[in-house]
Each structure stands twice: as structure tokens, then as C-alpha cells.
Design a protein around this motif. Structure first.
Motif, short mmCIF file in Angstrom:
data_model
loop_
_atom_site.label_atom_id
_atom_site.label_comp_id
_atom_site.label_asym_id
_atom_site.label_seq_id
_atom_site.Cartn_x
_atom_site.Cartn_y
_atom_site.Cartn_z
N PRO B 141 0.95 -1.50 0.00
CA PRO B 141 0.08 -0.06 -0.34
C PRO B 141 0.50 1.18 -0.24
O PRO B 141 0.39 2.20 -0.34
N ILE B 142 1.98 1.56 0.81
CA ILE B 142 2.54 2.69 0.68
C ILE B 142 3.63 2.75 -0.77
O ILE B 142 3.40 4.07 -1.58
N ARG B 145 0.35 4.09 -3.04
CA ARG B 145 0.29 5.51 -3.42
C ARG B 145 1.45 6.53 -3.75
O ARG B 145 1.31 7.42 -4.51
N ILE B 216 -5.50 9.68 -1.08
CA ILE B 216 -4.03 8.80 -0.81
C ILE B 216 -3.01 9.72 -0.36
O ILE B 216 -2.39 8.37 -0.56
N GLU B 217 -2.64 10.52 -0.54
CA GLU B 217 -1.30 11.32 -0.61
C GLU B 217 -0.65 10.63 0.58
O GLU B 217 -1.36 10.49 1.46
N ILE B 218 0.40 10.73 1.03
CA ILE B 218 1.15 9.82 1.48
C ILE B 218 2.09 11.01 1.95
O ILE B 218 3.42 11.04 0.80
N ARG B 219 3.43 10.89 2.90
CA ARG B 219 4.34 10.96 2.97
C ARG B 219 5.01 10.31 3.71
O ARG B 219 4.53 9.76 4.97
N LEU B 220 6.19 10.01 3.32
CA LEU B 220 7.01 9.17 4.68
C LEU B 220 8.12 10.16 5.60
O LEU B 220 7.63 10.97 5.67
#
Ligand code: ATP
Ligand code: MG
Lengths: 258, 220
Positions: B141-142, B145, B216-220
Motif C-alpha cells: 500500500p505504501i 501510493r 491517498i496522498e502519502i508522506r514518508l
């Protein structure tokens, strides 16, 4: 039978080092734990201290099966870390929180807490959510239920990580310097949570340099040095007898400003 | 004197155009699904410890990226019957386009996988997740995205490339255009309509993609 039995464990790492004379990289063996034994009962808080590089983290990681051991054995509730099939149950028995917490970045706080119990314990969403709310209250972050990891301070992330570990109902929490990347204010936030948990009777094995915390909360203190247990004592005994009589303990405590 | 735009003569072909648009949509959607799934499998293969799996996936991507889609399409359409494998043109078109787009999809999904730090594995392992569960619930999933934006531009490309399918008799919108242009002799109007249709098509894809991306924006 103790809850965690570390029996004659030897653990080494293969490391690459540069040989000046031949100008080549060579593989050498670094032995971190040598014939190491210690028991942990499911009672109160045990604080592990010792100089950097003595293998405190390595010990916790071996207990949790994140590192494989060379020799000896570790039994968690009678289950051997050498048995691949027991690994899951061992990890459910011992929750772990790291210095650098990693919340799953694609999930919000609530989802971070509920993922484990739903997938591993077969909990329903409603049950897991209830439990998560209870624990979020406990760590004082119920208002952050919907937040993502980047909206949280380091201290808040650690508190979430503690709650996430507690979601699995572990018998013990392994804590590896969970406040050492935090500023003093956040550190005390997190330590307060740990004090509350200790008061609730949660069993913890914590590597920490927070001696105030150790004095308040610990039942037992283990001083590790050069990959071995140098002192293993009751808290009061440690801070009185051993600090006076053991030179290494005295100089270490002085070094960390105690 | 001047060229008189005349769309009126084309109105009798509107049903044909519509069916062409529908077919383009079908081909594109089908190929998207195939290319997405294949892309994930290939990306996993390229990251795997198994040398043979890595080689196969690497070769697959190399060949597809370095040959024209038209030739790939003919290879399947005219080549397979030689082995006694007869498949209808629509299936060939969808599968060939899906295979073609699996290569760029593999590359962007792989770069998503590469961005995963060991910290995620330790965090989920410490909770009790197995390697497979860690992959399914955390790593994949990561990475998906992270790969979402480049994936959508791959999908836009895919829609545009689907026009090549007219060459294996498929009456998608380009095929319709060829036919109508032969019958009506109004190529300018017809291809103007096509340019607009494709623009709208890809615009729709990017619009939907943006809406999803926000969620679904993602920031690590
Ligand atoms: N994965 C690894 N590969 C090679 N060497 C390692 C690895 N992990 C730890 N070590 C080495 O093992 C020794 C013990 O490390 P460990 O992290 O257990 O110490 P520690 O007591 O936790 O120290 P600190 O207080 O600095 O955290 C160190 O010399 C370290 O460099
Ligand atoms: Mg350490």
C-alpha cells in the motif's frame, strides 16, 4: 520458569572493515553478547543501562526475534526464538517500541492502532476501535485519532507507538531508548505515560538513560558492560550499595550526569 | 474562398463514433487492469532474491520498452495463430496493450518499493506480522501510493496508445475515424473530433486521478 529466559546466548555480527595494509575490505566478526544469560519475570519495570555499544539494543532485538542468535537459546513464555513458527507468538507476548518510531505512513493514528489486532488477533473493527480509544485516552491523544504521522510531534508519535504495542495485549513491553531522540519536554510526556502504565502493573523492560525515571519507577536495574551483565540488582540496592562499591557503575552514572 | 467546416454530414455517423468511444474505453480499462497487476508482479520479481525471476522480469521490461507497440500488437495478432492459438482481435488488443504498459508500470512501482525503509518492516514485525503480511498490509500500500502519480501518467499514455489497435481491425475511435473518413471525405473535421475526444479522455483520467490522489496522498 521466568517469562523470558536468556540462556548462554552468543550473538555476533559480520562487519566489513577496511584493512589499511592490504587496502581491501575484510569481513570480521564482532561478538556483541558472549555466553549471556539473564531472566526476566513478568513483574514491574526492569531498567537496562550501560555504555554505548555494549549490546543493550541487541539483547532486546534478540528477545523479540529481530536478530538471530548464534548460540544458546532464548525462551519467551517457554517458546524458543529459534523456532520460526513461534516467532509470531513471541512478538505478541513481547511488544517492542524503538527509539525511532515508525508509524505506518499510509494510515492515520486510529488505523495504525487497529491494523495489528484486526489482522493478527481477529478482532472486529468495532472491538479494535473501542480498544484503541481506550488506549488513546490513556496516552492522552484521543484528539489525534484521525491525524497522520506527519501531523504529530516526536513525543506524540512515541506515545502512539506505545499504544500500538499495547493494542496486542503483550505480557511485556520492550522499550529501546524510546525517549532519547526527544527534547526534554516531550521526554517527560512520554515518561509520564510509562509511569502510569507501570502503576497499572504493565511489565516493561526498558533501555534508558533517564535515571530519574529509573529511580521512580524501576524495580530492578541491570547494568550491562562489554556484552555481559555487570550488575543485576534491586533498584534501591543499585543506587546505594553498587553505586558506592562498583567503580564502573559509579563512573557510568557520573558520565550520564547522575 | 475558405474551407467550410462541415460537421453536419458527420451526424449520420454519430452512433458509430459513440461505439468507437465505448470500445476505446473498454480496451483502455481492460489494459489498465492487466498492466497494473502485471506491473506489480514484475516489480516484485525485479526486487526478489531469486536471480531467475529478476532476469525474466528484466528481460520482459527491456524488450517491451525497446520495441514499437505496433510490432508487439502484430506479433500477437498474426504470430499466435501460427501456433494454432486463435484469439479474437479485442482480446489480443487488450492483452497486448496491457503487456505493453506493464513495463513502465513495473518501473514506477519498483521505485515505490525501493523507497520503503527497513523501519517499516521492523515496526510491523515487532507487532507480529509475517513477511508476507508486512508486504500486503504495509509495503505494497505504501509503494502503490508513492507510485500513484507516475502510474496515472502511464495510464494516460496507455489511452493514447490504444489508438494503434485500429490496425488489427478494431473499430475503436481511431478505426471509426478511418472508416468514416473514407466514406465522407471530411478528414479535417473527423480528426479534429478525435483530437478533442482524446484530450477529453485523458483529461478525464487525470481528473479522476487527482481526486484519488488527494485522498491517498502519502508522506514518508
Ligand atoms: N546490524 C548490525 N551489524 C553490525 N554491527 C552491529 C549491528 N547492530 C549492532 N551492531 C554492533 O553491535 C554492538 C552493540 O550494539 P547495540 O546497538 O546493541 O549497543 P547498545 O548497547 O544498544 O548501544 P547504544 O547505547 O549506543 O544504543 C555495537 O558495536 C554495534 O556497532
Ligand atoms: Mg541501543
Amino acid at each position: 520458569m521466568a517469562m523470558i529466559e536468556v540462556k548462554n546466548v552468543t550473538k555476533s555480527f559480520q562487519i566489513q572493515s577496511f584493512d589499511e595494509s592490504t587496502k581491501k575490505y575484510i569481513k570480521t566478526k564482532l561478538t556483541v553478547l558472549q555466553d549471556f544469560s539473564v531472566d526476566f519475570d513478568q513483574q514491574g519495570v526492569t531498567v537496562l543501562i550501560g555504555p554505548s555499544g555494549t549490546g543493550k539494543s541487541t539483547l532486546l532485538r534478540c528477545i523479540n526475534g529481530l536478530e538471530t542468535i548464534d548460540e544458546g537459546d532464548i525462551l519467551v513464555d517457554g517458546m524458543s526464538v529459534r523456532d520460526k513458527h513461534k516467532l509470531k507468538n513471541i512478538r505478541l507476548t513481547c511488544g517492542m517500541v524503538f527509539q525511532q518510531t515508525v508509524l505506518f505512513p499510509h494510515l492515520n493514528v486510529m488505523q495504525n492502532l487497529t491494523l495489528g489486532p484486526r489482522k493478527l488477533l481477529g478482532m472486529s473493527m468495532a472491538q479494535a476501535t473501542d480498544k484503541a480509544k481506550h488506549l488513546l485516552n490513556k496516552v492522552g491523544l484521543i484528539s489525534k485519532e484521525k491525524a497522520r504521522h506527519f501531523e504529530l510531534s516526536g513525543g506524540e508519535q512515541q506515545r502512539i507507538a506505545i499504544a500500538r504495542a499495547l493494542m496486542m495485549d503483550p505480557k511485556a513491553l520492550l522499550l529501546d531508548e524510546i525517549t532519547s531522540a526527544l527534547d526534554p519536554e516531550m521526554t517527560s510526556e512520554v515518561l509520564h505515560i510509562l509511569e502510569d502504565l507501570a502503576a497499572d502493573g504493565v511489565c516493561m523492560i526498558a533501555v534508558t538513560h533517564e535515571m530519574v525515571f529509573a529511580r521512580h519507577v524501576a524495580r530492578r536495574i541491570i547494568f550491562m558492560d562489554k556484552g555481559a551483565v555487570a550488575v543485576d540488582a534491586d533498584k534501591d540496592e543499585f543506587f546505594t550499595v553498587h553505586r558506592k562499591e562498583n567503580e564502573r557503575v559509579a563512573s557510568f552514572l557520573k558520565f550520564i550526569g547522575e | 474562398m475558405g474551407y467550410q467546416l462541415n460537421f453536419r454530414v458527420l451526424s449520420q455517423y454519430s452512433d458509430l463514433f459513440l461505439s468507437g468511444i465505448v470500445l476505446t474505453g473498454k480496451i483502455s480499462l481492460g489494459a489498465m487492469v492487466i498492466s497494473f497487476i502485471l506491473g506489480i508482479v514484475l516489480a516484485i520479481m525485479r526486487q526478489s532474491k531469486n536471480k531467475i525471476a529478476r532476469r525474466i522480469a528484466g528481460l520482459w521490461v527491456e524488450v517491451l520498452r525497446n520495441t514499437p507497440f505496433l510490432i508487439q500488437l502484430f506479433f500477437f495478432y498474426y504470430g499466435l495463430p501460427q501456433f494454432g492459438i486463435y484469439v479474437d482481435a479485442l482480446t489480443v488488443g487488450i492483452v497486448a496493450l496491457g503487456i505493453n504498459a506493464s513495463a513502465p508500470n513495473c518501473e514506477v512501482i519498483r521505485s515505490g518499493l525501493l523507497a520503503i525503509k527497513t523501519g517499516y518492516y521492523e515496526a510491523s514485525a515487532a507487532l507480529g506480522f509475517s513477511k508476507l503480511q508486512n508486504f500486503l498490509f504495509v509495503v505494497l500500500p505504501i509503494s502503490l501510493r508513492l507510485a500513484f502519480k507516475p502510474l496515472t501518467s502511464n495510464f494516460v499514455n496507455l489511452v493514447l496508445t490504444s489508438s494503434v489497435c485500429y490496425s488489427i481491425t478494431l473499430m475503436e475511435i481511431m478505426g471509426v475515424a478511418k472508416t468514416v473518413s473514407a466514406r465522407s471525405n471530411r478528414p479535417f473535421e473527423i480528426y479534429l473530433i478525435l483530437l478533442i475526444s482524446y484530450t477529453l479522455f485523458t483529461y478525464a483520467v487525470s481528473f479522476i486521478a487527482k481526486a484519488i490522489d488527494k485522498r491517498i496522498e502519502i508522506r514518508l
